[in-house]
Write an enzyme that holds these catalytic residues in place. Structure first.
Site, PDB file in Angstrom:
ATOM      1  N   THR A 201      56.199  56.240  31.970  1.00 24.48           N
ATOM      2  CA  THR A 201      56.286  55.877  30.394  1.00 24.48           C
ATOM      3  C   THR A 201      57.737  55.206  30.173  1.00 24.48           C
ATOM      4  OG1 THR A 201      56.135  56.853  28.353  1.00 24.48           O
ATOM      5  CG2 THR A 201      57.837  58.068  30.135  1.00 24.48           C
ATOM      6  N   CYS A 202      57.961  54.639  29.110  1.00 26.20           N
ATOM      7  CA  CYS A 202      59.018  53.752  28.796  1.00 26.20           C
ATOM      8  C   CYS A 202      60.128  54.695  28.598  1.00 26.20           C
ATOM      9  CB  CYS A 202      58.637  53.027  27.441  1.00 26.20           C
ATOM     10  SG  CYS A 202      57.486  51.804  27.566  1.00 26.20           S
TER      11      CYS A 202
END
Length: 235
Positions: A201-202
């Site tokens: 994920t970011c």
């Protein structure tokens, strides 16, 4: 300074203040939309799609595919199963094909089809590599930082529970680092083929500058019984 000039300056400052207040309100509304309302919409959409997948499982007696059958038999547009990660406190997460915004913005996780093709849980070896948003659009991986070594990650299909255990994490890496989702993710410390799962994920939160990565390894599978009794890790 003349009275007329003072009045003009006062009027200009008043107008500037009103514009700044308006801009602030617009910005606040945009933030609320991005971080709250998109979550509401995504949760609603994901719940409906998840219900449809479960209804399909009930109505379709065909078994989930094995490694011999190949992924196409279960790779439907609706989704292939549900991810359960107790440490992330995110409920069940529908998993679909692809990691484009069109997929992930629906409040689901997606498995990679490019630049490295993900394995699927029933494959004999490989890396089941997933992505989901960390903020907005359901934010299914928002609490990824809560995962620790030994924590369970469980993937549910129509007929099998796949139980993984976390063994490594990479808290920050380039978003262009595709090595983390290769069949043998060497940055995790593994050097031989296995049955891995990778969550990406970011990071940091509310940005997309880097990627946060967690790796797990399959420790066992359980057949789903008629009551869909959950494995011990989810009770």
């Amino acid at each position: 300074m003349s009275r007329a000039r003072r009045n003009w300056i006062a009027g200009a400052l008043s107008l500037l203040g009103e514009l700044l207040i308006t801009a602030g309100l617009v910005l606040a509304l945009f933030v609320a939309y991005s971080l709250w309302w998109t979550n509401v919409l995504a949760e609603r959409d994901a719940a409906a799609k998840g219900d449809a997948v479960r209804q399909q499982w009930l109505s379709d007696p065909a078994p989930s595919p094995s490694a011999a059958a190949g992924p196409g038999a279960l790779d439907t547009a609706g989704g292939i199963g549900f991810l359960h990660v107790p440490a992330m406190r995110n409920g069940e997460v529908l998993v679909k094909r692809g990691t484009t915004p069109e997929v992930l913005n629906d409040g689901v996780a997606g498995y990679y089809t490019q630049p490295v093709k993900s394995a699927l849980p029933w494959d004999a070896a490989g890396n089941f590599s997933l992505a989901a948003h960390r903020d907005g659009h359901g934010a299914k991986f928002h609490n990824i930082h809560e995962l620790r070594t030994g924590d369970p990650i469980v993937f549910e299909t129509r007929d099998t529970w796949y139980v993984y255990k976390v063994f490594a994490e990479l808290r920050q890496t380039s978003k262009y680092n595709v090595d983390v989702i290769t069949p043998v993710p060497r940055q995790s410390g593994r050097t031989a083929p296995g049955r891995y799962i990778t969550l990406t994920t970011c990071t940091p939160v509310y940005t997309s500058k880097y990627r946060y990565v967690v790796w797990g390894e399959l420790v066992r599978t359980e057949k789903v019984d008629a009551a869909r009794t959950r494995p011990a890790e989810l009770r």
